[in-house]
Write a protein that holds these residues in place. Structure first.
Motif, PDB file in Angstrom:
ATOM      1  N   THR A 161       0.849  -1.195   0.000  1.00 15.98           N
ATOM      2  CA  THR A 161       0.000   0.000   0.000  1.00 15.98           C
ATOM      3  C   THR A 161       0.883   1.243   0.000  1.00 15.98           C
ATOM      4  N   PRO A 162       0.440   2.337  -0.629  1.00 13.42           N
ATOM      5  CA  PRO A 162       1.227   3.569  -0.629  1.00 13.42           C
ATOM      6  C   PRO A 162       0.999   4.431   0.601  1.00 13.42           C
ATOM      7  N   ASP A 163       0.048   4.010   1.469  1.00  8.39           N
ATOM      8  CA  ASP A 163      -0.365   4.877   2.571  1.00  8.39           C
ATOM      9  C   ASP A 163      -0.463   4.142   3.906  1.00  8.39           C
ATOM     10  N   SER A 164       0.350   3.108   4.102  1.00  7.29           N
ATOM     11  CA  SER A 164       0.344   2.368   5.365  1.00  7.29           C
ATOM     12  C   SER A 164       0.639   3.301   6.532  1.00  7.29           C
ATOM     13  N   PHE A 165      -0.069   3.108   7.647  1.00 12.42           N
ATOM     14  CA  PHE A 165       0.107   4.009   8.782  1.00 12.42           C
ATOM     15  C   PHE A 165       1.511   3.938   9.353  1.00 12.42           C
ATOM     16  N   ASP A 177       4.678   2.343   7.687  1.00 12.59           N
ATOM     17  CA  ASP A 177       5.851   2.517   6.820  1.00 12.59           C
ATOM     18  C   ASP A 177       5.641   3.523   5.698  1.00 12.59           C
ATOM     19  N   ARG A 178       4.424   4.083   5.594  1.00  9.90           N
ATOM     20  CA  ARG A 178       4.136   5.145   4.618  1.00  9.90           C
ATOM     21  C   ARG A 178       4.473   4.745   3.194  1.00  9.90           C
ATOM     22  N   GLY A 179       4.303   3.474   2.868  1.00  3.89           N
ATOM     23  CA  GLY A 179       4.501   3.037   1.493  1.00  3.89           C
ATOM     24  C   GLY A 179       5.873   2.476   1.185  1.00  3.89           C
ATOM     25  N   ALA A 180       6.659   2.150   2.206  1.00  3.90           N
ATOM     26  CA  ALA A 180       8.030   1.676   1.976  1.00  3.90           C
ATOM     27  C   ALA A 180       8.082   0.362   1.205  1.00  3.90           C
ATOM     28  N   THR A 181       7.024  -0.447   1.288  1.00  8.60           N
ATOM     29  CA  THR A 181       7.014  -1.721   0.564  1.00  8.60           C
ATOM     30  C   THR A 181       5.894  -1.772  -0.473  1.00  8.60           C
ATOM     31  N   VAL A 223       0.584 -10.425   3.642  1.00 11.74           N
ATOM     32  CA  VAL A 223       0.554  -9.448   2.562  1.00 11.74           C
ATOM     33  C   VAL A 223      -0.784  -8.712   2.569  1.00 11.74           C
ATOM     34  N   GLY A 224      -0.735  -7.390   2.623  1.00  4.71           N
ATOM     35  CA  GLY A 224      -1.953  -6.595   2.581  1.00  4.71           C
ATOM     36  C   GLY A 224      -1.932  -5.606   1.437  1.00  4.71           C
ATOM     37  N   GLY A 225      -3.082  -5.397   0.822  1.00  3.65           N
ATOM     38  CA  GLY A 225      -3.159  -4.474  -0.304  1.00  3.65           C
ATOM     39  C   GLY A 225      -4.052  -3.276  -0.070  1.00  3.65           C
ATOM     40  N   VAL A 226      -4.652  -3.191   1.139  1.00  2.00           N
ATOM     41  CA  VAL A 226      -5.537  -2.073   1.452  1.00  2.00           C
ATOM     42  C   VAL A 226      -5.233  -1.588   2.862  1.00  2.00           C
ATOM     43  N   GLY A 259      -7.271   1.634   7.844  1.00  2.00           N
ATOM     44  CA  GLY A 259      -8.062   2.802   8.197  1.00  2.00           C
ATOM     45  C   GLY A 259      -8.619   3.520   6.988  1.00  2.00           C
ATOM     46  N   PRO A 260      -9.342   4.610   7.227  1.00  2.00           N
ATOM     47  CA  PRO A 260      -9.887   5.403   6.123  1.00  2.00           C
ATOM     48  C   PRO A 260      -8.784   5.911   5.202  1.00  2.00           C
ATOM     49  N   GLY A 261      -9.125   6.085   3.941  1.00  2.00           N
ATOM     50  CA  GLY A 261      -8.155   6.568   2.970  1.00  2.00           C
ATOM     51  C   GLY A 261      -8.722   6.472   1.578  1.00  2.00           C
TER      52      GLY A 261
END
Length: 296
Positions: free
Chosen positions: A33-37, A39-43, A66-69, A72-74
């Motif tokens: 994900t580009p918006d993980s709480f 790592d902020r998208g590190a992976t 592995v998560g793709g969403v 939280g809200p976003g």
């Protein structure tokens, strides 16, 4: 009940893969994900995600989740986009690490089915059966499944003034009823985990109570998964931002491990493994690694 055993006394297995029993299992988080709480998208990029999985396995992880969403809200992530983020990556992990246990953090049956076709071993349903068809996928493929508790919250929402007369009792009723129902439709009992799901549909007081009284969940006989890593209840307890919650997370990890939790979902794999190794040595489920003091 010994760590790593199910209520029937058998070893935890995910699609035939028997898991270790000398210490609790570590489930490493790899977010596409580009918006993980945290790592902020590190992976988010595939190559970085593969490298993170490789590091996690080298550091002692037993499962790659592995998560793709973002939880939280976003930004909206539809089924096609979640599939794009998750399914080819699962296939790549299975080819690169054929012996690894691969979990997929999803509530959608479409994503779960395609991931299982590519070799996923475990479906981590953190939204408590929001899509009932996901459990049917687990039964069809013989995959493991995580039974979670959200207090009725729908995916990607935050709690607001939630209330439980007894949050632990509410969790126990929901997750054990769910586990028993899934066995009846064919999900393998040895691959079922129950998760109190800290912070989901809960405030900090609820999550602290669940941590303090986790033994009540362990006493049900179902293996308990806890996802504590850098969560808000840790941050609010210590008044710390997300990048300073490691020590608090490890303290909560030790408390839950001492009470018998079987699986720990974690961002910081090496540190979590070391904490769990120490608790396991103290509990007597594994020996010290190197003992010479007073002997030579």
């Amino acid at each position: 009940m010994q760590t790593g055993e199910t209520s029937a006394g058998s070893v935890i297995r995910f699609r035939g893969r028997a898991m270790r029993r000398d210490r609790p299992l570590v489930m490493a988080i790899v977010n596409r994900t580009p918006d993980s709480f945290y790592d902020r998208g590190a992976t988010y990029a595939a190559d970085e995600a593969v490298a993170a999985a490789e590091r996690a396995l080298a550091d002692g992880a037993d499962i790659i989740d592995v998560g793709g969403v973002k939880a939280g809200p976003g930004a909206d992530v539809d089924i096609d986009e979640e599939t794009r983020r998750v399914v080819p990556f699962v296939a790549r992990l299975r080819e690169r690490f054929p012996e690894a246990v691969i979990s997929v953090d999803t509530w959608r049956q479409e994503v779960g089915r395609l991931a299982c076709e590519e070799g996923a071993d475990l479906l981590n349903d953190t939204w408590a059966g929001a899509d009932p068809g996901l459990a049917e996928v687990a039964a069809e493929y013989g995959a493991g499944y995580v039974c979670s508790h959200t207090g009725g919250a729908v995916p990607r929402t935050r709690p607001h003034r939630v209330n439980y007369p007894d949050v632990v009792a509410d969790v126990i009723t929901e997750v054990t009823d769910r586990a028993e129902a899934l066995v009846k439709i064919g999900v393998p009992a040895e691959g079922l985990l129950i998760d109190p799901t800290h912070d989901f549909g809960k405030n900090t007081w609820h999550s602290l109570t669940l941590t303090r009284e986790l033994g009540r969940l362990v006493d049900t006989g179902w293996p308990v998964l806890v996802a504590l890593s850098n969560k808000d209840f840790v941050g609010e307890s210590l008044d710390l931002p997300v990048d300073q919650r490691l020590y608090g997370t490890l303290a909560a990890t030790a408390v839950c491990a001492w009470q018998g939790a079987a699986v720990f979902r974690a961002h910081n794999v090496a540190e979590t493994c070391q904490a769990l190794d120490m608790v396991s040595v103290i509990r007597g489920t594994r020996p010290p690694a190197h003992v010479i003091r007073g002997l030579v």
